[in-house]
Design a protein around this motif. Structure first.
Motif, mmCIF file in Angstrom:
data_model
loop_
_atom_site.group_PDB
_atom_site.id
_atom_site.type_symbol
_atom_site.label_atom_id
_atom_site.label_comp_id
_atom_site.label_asym_id
_atom_site.label_seq_id
_atom_site.Cartn_x
_atom_site.Cartn_y
_atom_site.Cartn_z
ATOM 1 N N LYS A 1 0.524 -1.288 0.214
ATOM 2 C CA LYS A 1 0.065 0.138 -0.062
ATOM 3 C C LYS A 1 0.879 1.473 0.109
ATOM 4 O O LYS A 1 0.528 2.327 -0.746
ATOM 5 N N PRO A 2 1.913 1.502 0.828
ATOM 6 C CA PRO A 2 2.694 2.728 0.769
ATOM 7 C C PRO A 2 3.160 2.983 -0.580
ATOM 8 O O PRO A 2 3.097 4.337 -1.188
ATOM 9 N N MET A 3 3.550 2.104 -1.519
ATOM 10 C CA MET A 3 4.058 2.403 -2.868
ATOM 11 C C MET A 3 2.797 2.733 -3.832
ATOM 12 O O MET A 3 2.893 3.614 -4.535
ATOM 13 N N GLY A 4 1.637 2.142 -3.656
ATOM 14 C CA GLY A 4 0.304 2.631 -4.248
ATOM 15 C C GLY A 4 -0.058 4.150 -3.776
ATOM 16 O O GLY A 4 -0.257 4.858 -4.731
ATOM 17 N N ASP A 5 0.241 4.276 -2.531
ATOM 18 C CA ASP A 5 -0.271 5.723 -1.828
ATOM 19 C C ASP A 5 0.709 6.651 -2.561
ATOM 20 O O ASP A 5 0.076 7.927 -2.802
ATOM 21 N N ASP B 1 -4.314 1.868 -15.197
ATOM 22 C CA ASP B 1 -3.592 1.297 -14.342
ATOM 23 C C ASP B 1 -2.806 0.024 -14.932
ATOM 24 O O ASP B 1 -3.560 -0.771 -15.405
ATOM 25 N N VAL B 2 -1.376 0.010 -15.330
ATOM 26 C CA VAL B 2 -0.839 -0.919 -16.293
ATOM 27 C C VAL B 2 -0.066 -2.015 -15.201
ATOM 28 O O VAL B 2 0.242 -1.409 -14.333
ATOM 29 N N LEU C 1 -7.835 0.154 -8.164
ATOM 30 C CA LEU C 1 -9.231 0.225 -7.621
ATOM 31 C C LEU C 1 -9.183 1.242 -6.571
ATOM 32 O O LEU C 1 -10.289 1.857 -6.337
ATOM 33 N N THR C 2 -8.110 1.630 -5.726
ATOM 34 C CA THR C 2 -7.865 2.675 -4.949
ATOM 35 C C THR C 2 -8.110 3.892 -5.911
ATOM 36 O O THR C 2 -8.905 4.905 -4.991
ATOM 37 N N ILE C 3 -7.768 3.989 -6.810
ATOM 38 C CA ILE C 3 -7.524 5.374 -7.692
ATOM 39 C C ILE C 3 -9.298 5.576 -8.403
ATOM 40 O O ILE C 3 -9.724 6.515 -8.259
ATOM 41 N N VAL D 1 -11.283 9.081 -8.303
ATOM 42 C CA VAL D 1 -11.880 9.625 -9.298
ATOM 43 C C VAL D 1 -13.373 9.257 -9.721
ATOM 44 O O VAL D 1 -13.834 8.682 -10.339
ATOM 45 N N SER D 2 -14.173 9.735 -8.635
ATOM 46 C CA SER D 2 -15.576 9.055 -8.422
ATOM 47 C C SER D 2 -16.358 9.676 -9.648
ATOM 48 O O SER D 2 -17.528 8.867 -10.312
#
Length: 281
Positions: free
Chosen positions: A35-39, A55-56, A65-67, A71-72
């Motif tokens: 998660k820290p790298m995704g954040d 997302d590649v 999925l977090t993104i 981006v609602s």
């Protein structure tokens, strides 16, 4: 793409499809760890709620999925070579109630999207496995809108990643494994400082930044560490598949000794090091 690189791509597709069950089993554990790298990727992308994001090499769906939750009023397209991994991503999306996304099975070196069709591109731990990294970077830039941003995470150098070297180093000491060809896809291929930043610059990005993130993989016990590595780490599984029972047991004992030497508290918390690089078109 050259025939040799196409062969590597097909081998990787087969590998990730085969290991998808292990990744699904360990998904909550792994996604918490990564998660820290995704954040940091998300922070670097500076997203707006209307953005369309690619997302590649997303595997089981993160950070895409977090993104999607951010981006609602936008959309996320989650891609991977392996359909079985994307099936896990869809299951995760259903559990979380996420609907503003789609999954696409494709090769990053031949993205099936028009020019300038995304506001941002993310890629967590994919670059080091791409057969042609420069072509992959150019394809990402091609589908990115002007002023859009790309952010990617890769593993740093071996000395900063005891979580994998504890076991792979032990395997190498006990088995005569063939050395991979120079430049072949692998965990630490992009780990040297400035390596990925240079790829981004050659692909036409500017304002490039590079940030190191470090932490620990905490497995709780050596047995848990052994099970995890034997169910999600393809290099470990492939190597041990060529070892007899006595050699495997010897490797396990010696790997546990390495873990003990680095984790006096018994939690089997092993260091990791990563690099997150971002740039703007």
């Amino acid at each position: 793409m050259e025939a040799q690189l196409e062969q590597i791509r097909e081998q990787q597709k087969e590998t990730w499809n085969r290991f998808s069950a292990g990744w699904q089993k360990w998904d909550d554990f792994t996604m918490h760890w990564l998660k820290p790298m995704g954040d940091e990727i998300i922070r670097a992308l500076d997203l707006r709620e209307t953005d369309r994001v690619l997302d590649v090499a997303a595997g089981t769906g993160e950070p895409g999925l977090t993104i999607a939750g951010l981006v609602s009023h936008g959309e996320v397209v989650i891609t991977d070579l392996a359909e079985n991994m994307l099936a896990v991503a869809r299951d995760n999306a259903r559990r979380k109630g996420i609907t503003n996304y789609e999954t696409v099975v494709c090769d990053v070196c031949a993205l099936p999207f028009p020019d300038e069709s995304f506001d941002a591109v993310s890629c967590r731990f994919g670059f080091m496995f791409f057969p042609d990294m420069q072509l992959a970077a150019r394809e990402m830039v091609r589908v990115l809108k002007p002023s859009g941003r790309i952010a990617a995470a890769v593993w740093s150098v071996p000395e900063k990643n005891a979580w994998i070297t504890a076991i792979m180093g032990t395997i190498s000491r006990n088995m005569d494994l063939p050395a991979p060809p120079p430049g072949a896809p692998g965990m630490f291929r992009c780990g040297s400082p400035g390596f990925l930043a240079s790829l981004f610059e050659q692909a036409g990005l500017h304002g490039i930044s590079e940030k190191e993130l470090t932490g620990q993989l905490t497995c709780g016990s050596k047995e848990n560490y052994w099970r995890f590595m034997n169910e999600v780490a393809a290099p470990v599984v492939f190597a041990l598949s060529k070892a007899d029972a006595a050699t495997t047991e010897k490797i396990k004992r010696e790997a546990f000794a390495v873990v003990d030497s680095q984790c006096a508290d018994g939690r089997s918390a092993l260091d990791y090091g990563t690099v997150v690089v971002s740039g703007q078109k």
